[in-house]
Design a protein around this motif. Sequence first.
Motif, PDB file in Angstrom:
ATOM      1  N   UNK A 117      -8.584  -4.674   4.053  1.00 62.54           N
ATOM      2  CA  UNK A 117      -9.777  -5.477   3.764  1.00 62.54           C
ATOM      3  C   UNK A 117     -10.447  -5.945   5.067  1.00 62.54           C
ATOM      4  N   UNK A 118      -9.626  -6.376   6.020  1.00 55.00           N
ATOM      5  CA  UNK A 118     -10.175  -6.949   7.252  1.00 55.00           C
ATOM      6  C   UNK A 118     -10.763  -5.896   8.191  1.00 55.00           C
ATOM      7  N   UNK A 168      -0.280   2.564   0.576  1.00 54.63           N
ATOM      8  CA  UNK A 168      -0.251   1.377  -0.289  1.00 54.63           C
ATOM      9  C   UNK A 168       0.270   1.741  -1.679  1.00 54.63           C
ATOM     10  N   UNK A 169      -0.227   2.853  -2.228  1.00 55.04           N
ATOM     11  CA  UNK A 169       0.229   3.277  -3.553  1.00 55.04           C
ATOM     12  C   UNK A 169       1.708   3.624  -3.540  1.00 55.04           C
ATOM     13  N   UNK A 185       3.176  -4.898   1.329  1.00 50.80           N
ATOM     14  CA  UNK A 185       1.966  -4.623   0.543  1.00 50.80           C
ATOM     15  C   UNK A 185       0.890  -5.655   0.852  1.00 50.80           C
ATOM     16  N   UNK A 186       1.280  -6.917   0.971  1.00 45.21           N
ATOM     17  CA  UNK A 186       0.322  -7.967   1.344  1.00 45.21           C
ATOM     18  C   UNK A 186      -0.312  -7.662   2.696  1.00 45.21           C
ATOM     19  N   UNK A 187       0.526  -7.321   3.677  1.00 38.15           N
ATOM     20  CA  UNK A 187       0.030  -7.078   5.029  1.00 38.15           C
ATOM     21  C   UNK A 187      -0.882  -5.856   5.075  1.00 38.15           C
ATOM     22  N   UNK A 193      -3.779  -3.633  -6.411  1.00 35.50           N
ATOM     23  CA  UNK A 193      -2.446  -3.414  -5.827  1.00 35.50           C
ATOM     24  C   UNK A 193      -1.770  -4.753  -5.525  1.00 35.50           C
ATOM     25  N   UNK A 194      -2.534  -5.698  -4.982  1.00 37.42           N
ATOM     26  CA  UNK A 194      -1.983  -7.024  -4.702  1.00 37.42           C
ATOM     27  C   UNK A 194      -1.514  -7.714  -5.982  1.00 37.42           C
TER      28      UNK A 194
END
Length: 219
Positions: free
Chosen positions: A69-70, A14-15, A61-63, A85-86
């Motif tokens: 989270x999920x 993610x980063x 990044x959204x996905x 990040x979002x």
Amino acid sequence: MDARPGFHQSLVLLQKELLDMGDSAQNLVRSAVESLAKLDEKAADQVIKNDDLIDDYLTRIDELSLCLIALQQPMASDLRIISTALKIATDLERIADHAVDIAKITIRLAGEELVKPLEIIPQMAEIAIEMLQQSLDSYTERDVHRASALAERDDRVDKLYSIVMQELISLMSEDYNRNRQLTHLLLVAHNLERVADHATNIGEGVIYMVTGKRKDLNI
């Protein structure tokens, strides 16, 4: 021993995606202002096309964030990292939009001669780009002090913006035939001022991510 190696590997990814997106956004702003200085329609068109790369980063990044989270049930501190990040990705996408707006102005002005050589606008762009890099560095280093220092640079951009407005409005009163171009240059300066604001927003996100407290740097 890491109890959740997959989770932390995903955070690293993610980063990386976020920093790559930041590099691309910086390049778009720089290229947009350079295309304006030369009134290079081809270079401006490339800036517009490259905006698709930014949109692709935002989608990934959204996905990735939503999956983290999920599926991973992150703790509060990890959740702040993901939510930050979002937010940063959204600011980067808007920075890219401002670069595209500048490129579109270049295309509108193509074939004309600039009323005067650009001086303050490139200065604004350079500081805004440096601010973006500083905000991303503060993110990777979790450096609250570096993030807070963005406020001073944002003030410098605001002062340059005021100078540009005064200068261009003064020129408008001297020769109405140049008002269309001068209005476009005002819009360029406004877009760069917004780029700096978004870089400052990223700094605010870093402060929240590290401390859990919100701080307004745009005062």
